[in-house]
Design an enzyme around this catalytic site. Sequence first.
Site, PDB file in Angstrom:
ATOM      1  N   TYR A 102       0.788  -1.250   0.207  1.00 24.19           N
ATOM      2  CA  TYR A 102       0.450  -0.376  -0.065  1.00 24.19           C
ATOM      3  C   TYR A 102       0.926   1.562  -0.538  1.00 24.19           C
ATOM      4  O   TYR A 102       0.795   1.632  -0.964  1.00 24.19           O
ATOM      5  CB  TYR A 102      -0.611  -0.181   0.936  1.00 24.19           C
ATOM      6  CG  TYR A 102      -1.563   1.092   1.164  1.00 24.19           C
ATOM      7  CD1 TYR A 102      -2.923   1.372   0.529  1.00 24.19           C
ATOM      8  CD2 TYR A 102      -1.877   2.265   2.114  1.00 24.19           C
ATOM      9  CE1 TYR A 102      -3.497   2.328   0.234  1.00 24.19           C
ATOM     10  CE2 TYR A 102      -2.556   3.190   2.718  1.00 24.19           C
ATOM     11  CZ  TYR A 102      -3.723   3.505   1.169  1.00 24.19           C
ATOM     12  OH  TYR A 102      -4.261   4.565   1.474  1.00 24.19           O
ATOM     13  N   GLN A 103       1.803   1.260   0.894  1.00 22.55           N
ATOM     14  CA  GLN A 103       3.067   2.954   1.220  1.00 22.55           C
ATOM     15  C   GLN A 103       3.395   3.030  -0.005  1.00 22.55           C
ATOM     16  O   GLN A 103       3.613   4.246  -0.678  1.00 22.55           O
ATOM     17  CB  GLN A 103       3.160   2.350   2.493  1.00 22.55           C
ATOM     18  CG  GLN A 103       2.610   1.653   3.386  1.00 22.55           C
ATOM     19  CD  GLN A 103       2.361   2.892   4.619  1.00 22.55           C
ATOM     20  OE1 GLN A 103       2.479   3.808   4.183  1.00 22.55           O
ATOM     21  NE2 GLN A 103       2.459   2.227   5.968  1.00 22.55           N
ATOM     22  N   ASP A 127      -6.683  20.144  10.307  1.00 21.42           N
ATOM     23  CA  ASP A 127      -7.947  19.294   9.559  1.00 21.42           C
ATOM     24  C   ASP A 127      -7.170  19.632   7.996  1.00 21.42           C
ATOM     25  O   ASP A 127      -6.750  20.741   7.802  1.00 21.42           O
ATOM     26  CB  ASP A 127      -8.729  19.566   9.791  1.00 21.42           C
ATOM     27  CG  ASP A 127     -10.134  19.758   8.779  1.00 21.42           C
ATOM     28  OD1 ASP A 127     -10.552  18.487   8.630  1.00 21.42           O
ATOM     29  OD2 ASP A 127     -10.399  19.927   7.512  1.00 21.42           O
ATOM     30  N   ASP A 134      -4.312  10.337   2.278  1.00 20.41           N
ATOM     31  CA  ASP A 134      -4.438   8.356   2.841  1.00 20.41           C
ATOM     32  C   ASP A 134      -6.087   8.675   3.770  1.00 20.41           C
ATOM     33  O   ASP A 134      -5.643   8.790   4.282  1.00 20.41           O
ATOM     34  CB  ASP A 134      -2.996   8.376   3.419  1.00 20.41           C
ATOM     35  CG  ASP A 134      -3.508   7.066   4.362  1.00 20.41           C
ATOM     36  OD1 ASP A 134      -4.172   5.940   3.340  1.00 20.41           O
ATOM     37  OD2 ASP A 134      -2.582   6.445   4.718  1.00 20.41           O
ATOM     38  N   TYR A 172      -6.330  -7.077   2.855  1.00 14.28           N
ATOM     39  CA  TYR A 172      -7.827  -5.649   2.398  1.00 14.28           C
ATOM     40  C   TYR A 172      -9.172  -6.533   2.319  1.00 14.28           C
ATOM     41  O   TYR A 172      -8.047  -7.862   2.090  1.00 14.28           O
ATOM     42  CB  TYR A 172      -7.231  -4.241   2.052  1.00 14.28           C
ATOM     43  CG  TYR A 172      -6.147  -3.909   2.482  1.00 14.28           C
ATOM     44  CD1 TYR A 172      -5.988  -3.699   4.262  1.00 14.28           C
ATOM     45  CD2 TYR A 172      -6.435  -2.175   1.967  1.00 14.28           C
ATOM     46  CE1 TYR A 172      -4.591  -2.638   4.427  1.00 14.28           C
ATOM     47  CE2 TYR A 172      -5.231  -1.611   2.141  1.00 14.28           C
ATOM     48  CZ  TYR A 172      -4.928  -1.276   3.454  1.00 14.28           C
ATOM     49  OH  TYR A 172      -3.985  -0.418   3.802  1.00 14.28           O
TER      50      TYR A 172
END
Lengths: 355, 355
Positions: free
Chosen positions: A123-124, A199, A218, A287
């Site tokens: 994933y990364q 945020d 992400d 996943y």
Amino acid sequence: MGNIAAEKNGVVASSASANKDLINGKILITKNGNLSSNGETNTDDQSTEDHHHDYAIAPSISAEIIDKKEHCNQLDHPEIEGWFAEHCSIWPGQAHFLKSSSYGKVFVLDGALQLTERDECAYQEIITHLPLCSISNPKKILLIGGGDGGILREISRHSSVEQIDICEIDTMLINVYKEFFPDIAVGYEDSRVTLHVRDGTAFLKSVESGTYDAIIVDAFDPIRPEHELFESSFFELVAKALRPGGVMCIQAESLWFQPFNIQNLVSKCHHIFKGSVNYAWTIVPSYPSGVIGFMLCTTEGSFVDFKHPVNPIDPNRISGVAKGPLKFYDSEVHSAAFCLPAFAKKAVDTKVVGQ
Amino acid sequence: MGNIAAEKNGVVASSASANKDLINGKILITKNGNLSSNGETNTDDQSTEDHHHDYAIAPSISAEIIDKKEHCNQLDHPEIEGWFAEHCSIWPGQAHFLKSSSYGKVFVLDGALQLTERDECAYQEIITHLPLCSISNPKKILLIGGGDGGILREISRHSSVEQIDICEIDTMLINVYKEFFPDIAVGYEDSRVTLHVRDGTAFLKSVESGTYDAIIVDAFDPIRPEHELFESSFFELVAKALRPGGVMCIQAESLWFQPFNIQNLVSKCHHIFKGSVNYAWTIVPSYPSGVIGFMLCTTEGSFVDFKHPVNPIDPNRISGVAKGPLKFYDSEVHSAAFCLPAFAKKAVDTKVVGQ
């Protein structure tokens, strides 16, 4: 009951876990409420304070802890000792049971599996190098979410990069990773990194137009056409923060989940970003369905041929703060990531634009 | 208690299921013992009789039914109503829970998931077209196992093929598929197909040397270096039955399971087949880890470049007995199937031979 991080049998569970058995070990507990989701559009600009930094060791956890993530339902069955269970209505008909023995440490947030040491590389590396290897000479990078530090570790491999901003509202998450997953949180050790505890939407509003060469989002949940991020100004702000021909990458739905509404997703992205848009995917066994997708979008500018990386990375070189070479990504993997099964290709080919 | 096939909530369970709740519906029950595994080397040449053809309708099933597949352990927990559970020691630390609603009908044999209607296309198309599109003008094909008929359906798309032999010992399995999965068992309707109800090893012993252009082995378990098929004469017999430069394809271990001992597997295959050897993989979400591998081996003869198919198949044409065009495979998917993540590539590249 608030944020909780605990490790037992290699599973680090933060906040409410689907398997209480996993959080009876050493427990870190914050004073405040739920952990924030990475990359979500919290329109409350006041949420920029660091309100997750306090935690203390607590010896045990009460039965009050329940899964508060609304769209995730627990399986209606007794727990399985030593196993983590995940079942979400957004991937109906499939439940994950993992034992950490074969996946290394596992991180669980609000009952949802975030990563495992065994396969986090997939994933990364893909979410980072697909965008950064698709454009020449990336210098200024923004990461929204990604508090674990793994994407920072991957950005760090790019020597052209001069500035890495990360906007992560949740310092509790960062601290949990630094304590339990140092090989992932190592990304924070890069001197080019600046952490902005804010945020994402609020941060983007404060950014000058055309600042970044690449923005990686992400997000907590994969985006879909009906994702709440499309209802907000979030993507417009991302597009505005990118230079012409700059690139955004965000995780998108698995091609196995129905409806795989990629046409609609591609259309929405092109409407906002105006440049090249394409869909890629990689395998991540922990996943649901074993794969996860990515949307790549550029703002109007030079044509970007995502399938053929112009900025390759040496697969054998150790660079930046990473402690080893790439485990998953290389240029061939890059190209293959855009190769879709026939059923998905038919859906995408009519809509992939700018190429 | 013997072979059982029953459908409930879209899950067809044959023999002992890990979830008894699934087999309380209409039940087909044979007179005899366990279902044979496809492609296993039963050295008993007497096992060529059709000993699974008798079955009758039984109204219910007793609690005597347990999982007899030695290497598969049940999860030690109560059942989840309406869900199928699979947990095997050969993929430690991961358990599958599936509800048929999102996967169409699911077929379970001896507690092990065999296929789902949703994703069977990925496995059947890849195991068939990787070998058949890698060589020119394939005419004579042998399928060992694959009693469901899906691989036959895929072979049927190749107009060059003149003869399709299938060696499947288990007619019960065939009947179950014909009843519950007609779109898969449709492969038997091809007039080029001859069914040989025999043990695979026994059949291979009876075959003249150099008969087949391609042999596809749909083994029950993925092969690994320590797989029992390597202990027997099975692969030598397959190699002998192939013409020079003929190709074999068999499912092999997932690249995610440790140890991923691909070097050893490639070496063993090259020692036996003498020609080109390569490893490919595809995604199948209902299989453990979401991916499954394949070994492709040719006998000594013309060089075979597996990565670049010489015998492409028109992705839009409906041919043979298949009721629709390809769902998963095309030439680009073919090439990408041989593209491995960096960690696996390092293991394979030093050993891929004949290229």
